[in-house]
Design an enzyme around this catalytic site. Structure first.
Site, PDB file in Angstrom:
ATOM      1  CE  LYS A 108       5.577  -5.839  -5.110  1.00 21.20           C
ATOM      2  NZ  LYS A 108       5.525  -4.762  -4.114  1.00 21.20           N
ATOM      3  NE  ARG A 164      -0.283  -7.299  -2.104  1.00 17.53           N
ATOM      4  CZ  ARG A 164       0.088  -6.300  -2.891  1.00 17.53           C
ATOM      5  NH1 ARG A 164       0.308  -6.503  -4.182  1.00 17.53           N
ATOM      6  NH2 ARG A 164       0.216  -5.108  -2.422  1.00 17.53           N
ATOM      7  NE  ARG A 208       3.580   3.520  -7.657  1.00 16.31           N
ATOM      8  CZ  ARG A 208       3.517   2.278  -7.152  1.00 16.31           C
ATOM      9  NH1 ARG A 208       4.411   1.372  -7.513  1.00 16.31           N
ATOM     10  NH2 ARG A 208       2.595   1.967  -6.296  1.00 16.31           N
ATOM     11  NE  ARG A 221      -0.896   1.969  -7.915  1.00 16.01           N
ATOM     12  CZ  ARG A 221      -0.231   0.931  -7.439  1.00 16.01           C
ATOM     13  NH1 ARG A 221       0.730   0.371  -8.162  1.00 16.01           N
ATOM     14  NH2 ARG A 221      -0.505   0.443  -6.254  1.00 16.01           N
ATOM     15  NE  ARG A 240      -0.125   0.683  -1.657  1.00 21.18           N
ATOM     16  CZ  ARG A 240       0.506   1.552  -2.444  1.00 21.18           C
ATOM     17  NH1 ARG A 240       0.240   2.846  -2.364  1.00 21.18           N
ATOM     18  NH2 ARG A 240       1.385   1.140  -3.325  1.00 21.18           N
TER      19      ARG A 240
HETATM   20  P1  ADP Z   1       1.780  -2.281  -4.377  1.00 24.70           P
HETATM   21  O1  ADP Z   1       2.535  -3.573  -4.318  1.00 24.70           O
HETATM   22  O2  ADP Z   1       2.675  -1.102  -4.633  1.00 24.70           O
HETATM   23  O3  ADP Z   1       0.824  -2.072  -3.217  1.00 24.70           O
HETATM   24  P2  ADP Z   1      -0.020  -3.325  -6.400  1.00 24.70           P
HETATM   25  O4  ADP Z   1      -0.367  -2.684  -7.686  1.00 24.70           O
HETATM   26  O5  ADP Z   1       0.646  -4.655  -6.421  1.00 24.70           O
HETATM   27  O6  ADP Z   1       0.876  -2.257  -5.648  1.00 24.70           O
HETATM   28  O7  ADP Z   1      -1.327  -3.466  -5.497  1.00 24.70           O
HETATM   29  C1  ADP Z   1      -2.205  -2.391  -5.284  1.00 24.70           C
HETATM   30  C2  ADP Z   1      -3.424  -2.853  -4.465  1.00 24.70           C
HETATM   31  O8  ADP Z   1      -4.100  -3.909  -5.187  1.00 24.70           O
HETATM   32  C3  ADP Z   1      -3.124  -3.467  -3.089  1.00 24.70           C
HETATM   33  O9  ADP Z   1      -3.039  -2.475  -2.077  1.00 24.70           O
HETATM   34  C4  ADP Z   1      -4.372  -4.375  -2.909  1.00 24.70           C
HETATM   35  O10 ADP Z   1      -5.501  -3.634  -2.508  1.00 24.70           O
HETATM   36  C5  ADP Z   1      -4.618  -4.886  -4.308  1.00 24.70           C
HETATM   37  N1  ADP Z   1      -3.929  -6.163  -4.562  1.00 24.70           N
HETATM   38  C6  ADP Z   1      -2.856  -6.377  -5.391  1.00 24.70           C
HETATM   39  N2  ADP Z   1      -2.502  -7.684  -5.352  1.00 24.70           N
HETATM   40  C7  ADP Z   1      -3.357  -8.296  -4.501  1.00 24.70           C
HETATM   41  C8  ADP Z   1      -3.523  -9.637  -4.017  1.00 24.70           C
HETATM   42  N3  ADP Z   1      -2.731 -10.647  -4.394  1.00 24.70           N
HETATM   43  N4  ADP Z   1      -4.508  -9.877  -3.131  1.00 24.70           N
HETATM   44  C9  ADP Z   1      -5.330  -8.931  -2.712  1.00 24.70           C
HETATM   45  N5  ADP Z   1      -5.246  -7.649  -3.103  1.00 24.70           N
HETATM   46  C10 ADP Z   1      -4.274  -7.333  -3.997  1.00 24.70           C
END
Ligand code: ADP
Length: 222
Positions: free
Chosen positions: A13, A88, A124, A155, A166
């Site tokens: 994404k 999400r 990554r 990360r 996840r």
């Molecule tokens: P990925 O989609 O690869 O998991 P992100 O950087 O989008 O990576 O998200 C990393 C972490 O950040 C998630 O595992 C979660 O803990 C938190 N996170 C991201 N977006 C949200 C959201 N909308 N609501 C709650 N937690 C979030």
């Protein structure tokens, strides 16, 4: 044009959002980056978020909703953006709808098989300075960020154990909300299992075939 990137963690994404942003001069908004920036700033909110993120589970809705609303109120995103990471979960979708957080024109649903997603986890790298995303499986040999020369970081949630959580959270909490956007006729599904260039081409081809209002005009603006 307002895009929402949808798909499992590691689906690409952020990578495709950055490519689209560069070609069509749109700002990107990444919920994950906003959270990571709040951690780096040492804020109280960041401290709370980190505990959840390191486990691979969702940060509480009230916190992410407040952060995304602040970001969406800024001047640079009023005409369009590429959003990744919100809403999400069903409760976030409820806030999104009830509080009129923003409107969305197109939802890009990136489809990638689980084995491919998992194979991307260990490779990554994220630029510590500009957030540029690279994967060692692309074999481009970048020792440093090609965009700004910054150092690579890994990360803290990019390990196979956390990834499994996840992915489960994605299946249980995130995937069901796609039905809402489907019912509005806004979803374009894109195959994203190859390298970024190929996935990007697949996405642009889907845009060209789509009847979603405004999308053809958007493509002509490049
Ligand atoms: P990925 O989609 O690869 O998991 P992100 O950087 O989008 O990576 O998200 C990393 C972490 O950040 C998630 O595992 C979660 O803990 C938190 N996170 C991201 N977006 C949200 C959201 N909308 N609501 C709650 N937690 C979030």
């Amino acid at each position: 044009m307002k895009f929402l990137m949808f798909g499992a963690p590691m689906a690409g994404k952020g990578t495709l959002a950055n490519m689209l942003a560069e070609d069509y001069h749109l700002p990107t908004i990444s919920m994950g980056d906003i959270l990571r920036e709040s951690i780096e700033s040492g804020s109280e909110e960041g401290k709370i978020a980190k505990g959840y993120m390191d486990k691979g589970v969702m940060v509480p809705t009230a916190l992410v909703a407040k952060m995304i609303k602040n970001r969406l109120a800024m001047d640079d995103v009023q005409e369009g953006f590429i959003l990744d990471g919100f809403p999400r979960s069903p409760d976030q979708l409820k806030v999104f709808i009830d509080d009129h957080v923003t409107d969305i024109d197109v939802v890009v649903n990136l489809e990638v098989p689980y084995e491919v997603l998992l194979s991307r986890v260990v490779g990554r790298r994220t630029c510590k300075d500009c957030g540029y995303i690279y994967n060692t499986s692309w074999n481009m040999g970048y020792k440093k960020c090609p965009k700004c020369g910054g150092e690579w970081g890994i990360r803290s949630d990019d390990n196979e154990e956390t990834y499994k959580t996840r992915y489960e959270v994605y299946l249980k909490e995130t995937l069901p909300i796609l039905d809402y956007f489907k019912s509005q006729g806004k979803v374009l599904s894109v195959t994203g299992d190859k390298d970024p260039r190929q996935s990007y081409e697949n996405m642009i081809n889907e845009f060209k075939k789509s009847e979603i209002p405004g999308l053809k005009r958007f493509l002509e603006q490049r």
